[in-house]
Design a protein around this motif. Sequence first.
Motif, PDB file in Angstrom:
ATOM      1  N   LEU A   1       0.815  -1.214   0.000  1.00 21.27           N
ATOM      2  CA  LEU A   1       0.000   0.000   0.000  1.00 21.27           C
ATOM      3  C   LEU A   1       0.852   1.268   0.000  1.00 21.27           C
ATOM      4  N   LYS A   2       2.031   1.224   0.590  1.00 19.25           N
ATOM      5  CA  LYS A   2       2.857   2.426   0.690  1.00 19.25           C
ATOM      6  C   LYS A   2       3.321   2.937  -0.675  1.00 19.25           C
ATOM      7  N   TYR A   3       3.222   2.086  -1.703  1.00 19.15           N
ATOM      8  CA  TYR A   3       3.641   2.512  -3.044  1.00 19.15           C
ATOM      9  C   TYR A   3       2.489   3.073  -3.878  1.00 19.15           C
ATOM     10  N   LEU A   4       1.293   3.099  -3.302  1.00 20.79           N
ATOM     11  CA  LEU A   4       0.126   3.566  -4.050  1.00 20.79           C
ATOM     12  C   LEU A   4       0.292   5.010  -4.532  1.00 20.79           C
TER      13      LEU A   4
ATOM     14  N   ARG B   1       0.737   9.140  -8.716  1.00 24.44           N
ATOM     15  CA  ARG B   1       1.487  10.306  -9.199  1.00 24.44           C
ATOM     16  C   ARG B   1       1.984  10.045 -10.626  1.00 24.44           C
ATOM     17  N   LEU B   2       2.466   8.832 -10.865  1.00 21.03           N
ATOM     18  CA  LEU B   2       2.932   8.484 -12.209  1.00 21.03           C
ATOM     19  C   LEU B   2       1.791   8.577 -13.216  1.00 21.03           C
ATOM     20  N   PHE B   3       0.635   8.041 -12.862  1.00 24.57           N
ATOM     21  CA  PHE B   3      -0.516   8.091 -13.764  1.00 24.57           C
ATOM     22  C   PHE B   3      -0.894   9.531 -14.083  1.00 24.57           C
ATOM     23  N   TYR B   4      -0.890  10.373 -13.069  1.00 27.88           N
ATOM     24  CA  TYR B   4      -1.235  11.776 -13.272  1.00 27.88           C
ATOM     25  C   TYR B   4      -0.219  12.454 -14.192  1.00 27.88           C
ATOM     26  N   GLU B   5       1.064  12.203 -13.958  1.00 28.49           N
ATOM     27  CA  GLU B   5       2.111  12.809 -14.801  1.00 28.49           C
ATOM     28  C   GLU B   5       1.937  12.393 -16.263  1.00 28.49           C
ATOM     29  N   LEU B   6       1.672  11.109 -16.487  1.00 27.23           N
ATOM     30  CA  LEU B   6       1.486  10.624 -17.858  1.00 27.23           C
ATOM     31  C   LEU B   6       0.245  11.246 -18.491  1.00 27.23           C
TER      32      LEU B   6
ATOM     33  N   MET C   1      12.643  10.180 -11.181  1.00 28.34           N
ATOM     34  CA  MET C   1      13.006  11.199 -10.196  1.00 28.34           C
ATOM     35  C   MET C   1      11.760  11.776  -9.526  1.00 28.34           C
ATOM     36  N   ASP C   2      10.711  12.004 -10.320  1.00 27.32           N
ATOM     37  CA  ASP C   2       9.496  12.624  -9.795  1.00 27.32           C
ATOM     38  C   ASP C   2       8.825  11.770  -8.727  1.00 27.32           C
ATOM     39  N   ILE C   3       8.850  10.458  -8.910  1.00 26.42           N
ATOM     40  CA  ILE C   3       8.158   9.592  -7.946  1.00 26.42           C
ATOM     41  C   ILE C   3       9.135   8.835  -7.041  1.00 26.42           C
ATOM     42  N   ASP C   4      10.407   9.187  -7.148  1.00 23.41           N
ATOM     43  CA  ASP C   4      11.437   8.664  -6.245  1.00 23.41           C
ATOM     44  C   ASP C   4      11.540   7.140  -6.308  1.00 23.41           C
ATOM     45  N   THR C   5      11.809   6.663  -7.509  1.00 21.71           N
ATOM     46  CA  THR C   5      11.995   5.222  -7.676  1.00 21.71           C
ATOM     47  C   THR C   5      12.927   4.987  -8.857  1.00 21.71           C
ATOM     48  N   SER C   6      13.121   3.742  -9.237  1.00 21.86           N
ATOM     49  CA  SER C   6      14.046   3.409 -10.322  1.00 21.86           C
ATOM     50  C   SER C   6      13.350   3.431 -11.677  1.00 21.86           C
ATOM     51  N   ARG C   7      14.149   3.498 -12.732  1.00 25.10           N
ATOM     52  CA  ARG C   7      13.599   3.447 -14.092  1.00 25.10           C
ATOM     53  C   ARG C   7      12.846   2.134 -14.325  1.00 25.10           C
TER      54      ARG C   7
ATOM     55  N   MET D   1       8.857   1.588 -15.404  1.00 26.64           N
ATOM     56  CA  MET D   1       8.379   0.803 -16.548  1.00 26.64           C
ATOM     57  C   MET D   1       7.384  -0.269 -16.101  1.00 26.64           C
ATOM     58  N   ASN D   2       7.643  -0.893 -14.947  1.00 28.01           N
ATOM     59  CA  ASN D   2       6.692  -1.884 -14.444  1.00 28.01           C
ATOM     60  C   ASN D   2       5.356  -1.234 -14.095  1.00 28.01           C
ATOM     61  N   TYR D   3       5.411  -0.063 -13.478  1.00 34.63           N
ATOM     62  CA  TYR D   3       4.175   0.642 -13.123  1.00 34.63           C
ATOM     63  C   TYR D   3       3.403   1.048 -14.385  1.00 34.63           C
ATOM     64  N   ILE D   4       4.120   1.492 -15.408  1.00 37.55           N
ATOM     65  CA  ILE D   4       3.470   1.844 -16.678  1.00 37.55           C
ATOM     66  C   ILE D   4       2.754   0.625 -17.254  1.00 37.55           C
TER      67      ILE D   4
END
Length: 395
Positions: free
Chosen positions: A234-237, A242-247, A262-268, A272-275
Amino acid sequence: MEAFFRTHTYLVEHTSALVRRDLMDEIDWSDRLIGIKGTRGVGKTTFLLQYAGEHFGSHDRQCLYVNMNNFYFQEHGIEEFAGEFYRNGGKVLLVDQVFKQHNWSEGLRKCYDSYPGLHIVFTGSSVMRLKEENPELNGIVKSYNLRGFSFREFLNLQTGNHFRAYTLDEILEGHEHIIKEILPKARPQDYFQPYLHHGFYPFFQERRNYSENLLKTMNMMTEVDILLIKQIELKYLTRIKRLFYELAVDGPKTPNVSQLAMDIDTSRATVMNYIKYLADARLINMIYPKGQYFPKKPSKVMLHNPNLMYAIYPSKVEQQDVMETFFVNSLWKDHKVNQSNHESTYLVDGHHRFCVCDAQNPPVKRLPPETVYARYNTEVGKGNLLPLWLFGFLY
């Protein structure tokens, strides 16, 4: 069991589906295990109840609809419930939101092996990978996808017509004749913008604020469908949202994965997995050049359908972006859509080249002669100039 039958009877009697989905006739209902996937809000529950009403009526105890949200299933497994239903003469069990039960796929496998005369039809999220992630269902489950309303279905509902769907080849070869059959009965251009704004999800028929309802649905897609099914903490929600909003606010373009990381403080790699998860949830579409696939970076990311654009950031919606999103979404069901070499152009099924453009402002750049122009702000077409709205008749 009696309580479930009473609920079944009430729901079947009080379900009114004003549009009969074509998927109803595409499914081979003789199969013993059928999975119907689809994003939230496209009408999977209504579809099951409509099937029950058409084939059994509301009082036939051979068919039963159950929703796995019922707290009864916190203690009782689906195989236990199905066994009791089967032993009492049940033949068709309709299971809504099957993924809400732990080890649901193992339970369905036990039902399939133990009750040879029982047919189970279940619904699940578009995020689910029925065969890839559930090997116990390989070879026994038939999977189908229920999509939101096409422009054709929306137009039929609004005008009382019964226009049929056309294949892509039929549209390309006979669009002038098709349009001549449609225009005397309806003016598609009058309904096109309302469809783009609020016509994809069937709940536009409800007396609630559509955008607010859609925002709630999008939140459920991320909070339940992605987190629960993909087993994400849940902590990654907040990062996924935020990624969805940026896209979304960036519009259809190549994602800057490094900046997004950088914007969501995670790795590339995580970006890509979140996308990919957002694409599986039918919140976005990933467009690749021909021959390229995930995990490579897509050449373009766009929202899954135009309704999402108006719900997320209505003041920033660009007409060209909306029309390209509509085009890709309409083709997505049965065709492979790739990015082409020129701006606003797409390659469909590896050989059809399309340019989405304004009929009032055609592209200045010279495009290959085989290009088909899908033009908005027009109701008719000629030759290789087709009205964009007609691609909404593909399903």
